[in-house]
Design a protein around this motif. Structure first.
Motif, PDB file in Angstrom:
ATOM      1  N   VAL A 193       0.827  -1.209   0.000  1.00 45.16           N
ATOM      2  CA  VAL A 193       0.000   0.000   0.000  1.00 45.16           C
ATOM      3  C   VAL A 193       0.864   1.263   0.000  1.00 45.16           C
ATOM      4  O   VAL A 193       0.636   2.190  -0.787  1.00 45.16           O
ATOM      5  CB  VAL A 193      -0.959  -0.005   1.198  1.00 45.16           C
ATOM      6  CG1 VAL A 193      -1.702   1.331   1.299  1.00 45.16           C
ATOM      7  CG2 VAL A 193      -1.957  -1.143   1.080  1.00 45.16           C
ATOM      8  N   ILE A 228      -4.621   0.118  -8.306  1.00 43.35           N
ATOM      9  CA  ILE A 228      -5.473  -1.052  -8.079  1.00 43.35           C
ATOM     10  C   ILE A 228      -4.907  -1.904  -6.949  1.00 43.35           C
ATOM     11  O   ILE A 228      -5.652  -2.454  -6.126  1.00 43.35           O
ATOM     12  CB  ILE A 228      -5.593  -1.879  -9.377  1.00 43.35           C
ATOM     13  CG1 ILE A 228      -6.322  -1.069 -10.448  1.00 43.35           C
ATOM     14  CG2 ILE A 228      -6.329  -3.194  -9.116  1.00 43.35           C
ATOM     15  CD1 ILE A 228      -6.331  -1.725 -11.816  1.00 43.35           C
ATOM     16  N   VAL A 230      -3.374  -0.847  -4.360  1.00 45.93           N
ATOM     17  CA  VAL A 230      -3.752  -0.217  -3.097  1.00 45.93           C
ATOM     18  C   VAL A 230      -5.114  -0.718  -2.642  1.00 45.93           C
ATOM     19  O   VAL A 230      -5.323  -1.052  -1.469  1.00 45.93           O
ATOM     20  CB  VAL A 230      -3.768   1.319  -3.238  1.00 45.93           C
ATOM     21  CG1 VAL A 230      -4.358   1.969  -1.987  1.00 45.93           C
ATOM     22  CG2 VAL A 230      -2.370   1.850  -3.480  1.00 45.93           C
ATOM     23  N   CYS A 231      -6.054  -0.775  -3.573  1.00 46.67           N
ATOM     24  CA  CYS A 231      -7.404  -1.254  -3.243  1.00 46.67           C
ATOM     25  C   CYS A 231      -7.362  -2.714  -2.814  1.00 46.67           C
ATOM     26  O   CYS A 231      -8.014  -3.105  -1.828  1.00 46.67           O
ATOM     27  CB  CYS A 231      -8.324  -1.071  -4.447  1.00 46.67           C
ATOM     28  SG  CYS A 231      -8.501   0.636  -4.995  1.00 46.67           S
ATOM     29  N   SER A 234      -5.875  -3.003   0.763  1.00 46.04           N
ATOM     30  CA  SER A 234      -6.828  -2.662   1.819  1.00 46.04           C
ATOM     31  C   SER A 234      -7.807  -3.807   2.053  1.00 46.04           C
ATOM     32  O   SER A 234      -8.146  -4.125   3.203  1.00 46.04           O
ATOM     33  CB  SER A 234      -7.590  -1.385   1.438  1.00 46.04           C
ATOM     34  OG  SER A 234      -6.696  -0.303   1.257  1.00 46.04           O
ATOM     35  N   ALA A 235      -8.239  -4.432   0.966  1.00 45.00           N
ATOM     36  CA  ALA A 235      -9.173  -5.553   1.092  1.00 45.00           C
ATOM     37  C   ALA A 235      -8.509  -6.760   1.753  1.00 45.00           C
ATOM     38  O   ALA A 235      -9.133  -7.471   2.549  1.00 45.00           O
ATOM     39  CB  ALA A 235      -9.712  -5.929  -0.286  1.00 45.00           C
TER      40      ALA A 235
END
Length: 479
Positions: A193, A228, A230-231, A234-235
């Motif tokens: 991240v 993408i 980063v997303c 987080s998930a």
């Protein structure tokens, strides 16, 4: 006989190229002179049928090595100028910058206070910059347009110095913050991240600062892949946190004989009595990685306690660190290239070595101030310490020193590569999470016995990184 005499002549000409005497008066280019002499020798050898004698294609390496190693007049400081050299610097930087976080994570998991570790780390981090400045930055005789490190220390280049020191400040804040994020979010996700945010913001800024020398049609799809990631990261953190919560719940409530509840109760009592400073190597039998027992043992011995904390705390710390990281390469770029024309006429740009020195000094000073403060006013419920306790804490100090050297030389190599390939392309070392993930899984057992959902998200995150790394490599080759 004629061939033998010509062979001797070639040897004399080679000695003349390698050991030049005093320089001619007026403007003189050693590289042009050497090239013309070498071309004469090669042409002569071909006329006499000596195409393979002494492997003339290898002669330039015989010339370059003595030149770089000597301090005779006419030489300049060592600078990376070739694509191959830039790629080699970035690959080494990638391995170094991906490894030092694992070392600090190991020490935190063993119970060493992060304030103690970071103080040790920042000492050798500065020492690495000093070593680089007094070696690569001092090779050769100083020139007005390319002064050596010590000469630049006395020049009126403070606008560039301030940019370099600003870069050191934000990097120090980012590194200090990630030390806490690793405990909450995990080594792999934290690095993914923060590095992705660094590329999304920092690379975009460097693209314009570098005069758009990198191809936008290649660069920005790579930036999109990092975004993408980063997303996905987080998930992954949210999913893994849910998995761990379920494991602990099963341990407490799933055993009919109540051993799970007793284990949790014993853990809480141990934390209360010990203040969270238990030795890692306690001699007890270790639980298998990924199990609830493993999570409890880890929480019991680590210095930063994470049980009961919101998942948003870890993500907030991680995003703040990424924002700090995204600013340090643009600041360094401005320090060495002066795109905003802040230097006075006739003042040469900071060399990468001088800028890195100032960069590391400011990084060291801020880290020293903050960590000494945190000794007496700790954050996140860490136990109080003191300078005396720090000086007496030799447990893991060697590893912390190693981490500082790895980070220092890694940053130095990144900047050396950025000078040649452009700082936007040099941000490809932000793919260091690929190395950190390897260490996280191998050393710390991250994501073992996690849910299928977590594994899918983890694979997606790493896939985006692989694509982004490939695109970054293309950028370097196309530069």
């Amino acid at each position: 006989m004629a061939k033998s005499l010509h062979y001797s002549a070639l040897m004399i000409r080679l000695l003349h190229i390698v050991y030049l005497g005093a320089l001619p008066k007026g403007e003189y280019s050693p590289l042009s002179h050497h090239s013309s002499l070498l071309q004469e020798v090669v042409d002569a050898s071909r006329r006499f049928g000596f195409d393979n004698i002494m492997d003339f294609l290898g002669v330039p390496s015989l010339i370059v090595v003595p030149i770089q190693r000597s301090l005779s007049s006419g030489l300049k400081m060592y600078l990376v100028e070739s694509k191959g050299g830039a790629i080699a610097c970035m690959l080494l930087a990638l391995s170094f910058l991906g490894t030092w976080p694992a070392v600090l994570t190991l020490l935190e998991r063993r119970g060493r206070l992060p304030q103690h570790t970071y103080l040790d780390y920042t000492i050798t981090n500065l020492l690495a910059a000093v070593i680089i400045a007094f070696t690569f930055g001092e090779i050769g005789k100083s020139k007005p347009e390319e002064p050596n490190f010590l000469i630049q220390l006395s020049q009126d280049n403070w606008p560039s110095v301030l940019f370099a020191m600003t870069g050191g400040v934000v990097l120090s804040l980012g590194n200090l913050t990630t030390q806490y994020a690793w405990a909450f979010v995990g080594l792999s996700v934290t690095e993914v991240v923060t590095s992705s945010i660094t590329v999304v913001i920092g690379t975009t800024m460097n693209y314009f600062l570098d005069g758009k020398i990198n191809k936008a049609e290649i660069l920005f799809p790579g930036v999109g892949c990092f975004l993408i990631a980063v997303c996905f990261g987080s998930a992954v953190h949210a999913s893994n946190a849910a998995d761990n919560k379920e494991k602990l719940s099963n341990l407490e409530n799933g055993n009919k004989d109540g051993t799970g509840a007793k284990a949790v109760s014993k853990f809480e009592e141990s934390c209360t009595n010990s203040g969270g400073n238990n030795d890692v190597e306690s001699g007890t039998k270790k639980a298998k990685a990924g199990t609830a027992d493993f999570l409890i043992e880890l929480e019991n011995r680590r210095s930063i306690k994470v049980f009961g904390k919101s998942a948003f705390i870890g993500l907030g710390i991680t995003f703040f660190a990424g924002a700090c990281f995204s600013l340090f390469t643009p600041a360094f770029n401005l320090a060495t290239n002066d795109q905003w024309h802040t230097l006075k006429d006739g003042v040469p740009h900071l060399s990468v070595y001088t800028a890195f020195f100032y960069f590391s000094v400011s990084c060291f000073v801020l880290a020293l101030i903050l960590n000494i403060t945190f000794l007496y006013r700790p954050v996140l419920n860490l136990p109080r310490s003191s300078v005396k306790s720090y000086l007496n804490d030799w447990n893991g100090r060697g590893w912390a020193f190693l981490a500082g050297f790895l980070c220092g030389f890694g940053n130095g190599l990144q900047f050396m590569g950025g000078q040649a390939a452009g700082y936007a392309a040099a941000d490809s070392v932000q793919a260091l999470p690929l190395v950190s993930t390897f260490w996280g899984i191998l050393l710390f057992g991250e994501y073992r016995k996690s849910s299928r959902r977590t594994y899918i998200l983890l694979a997606g995150m790493l896939s985006m990184f692989v694509v982004a790394v490939g695109i970054s490599s293309v950028i370097s080759m196309e530069e």
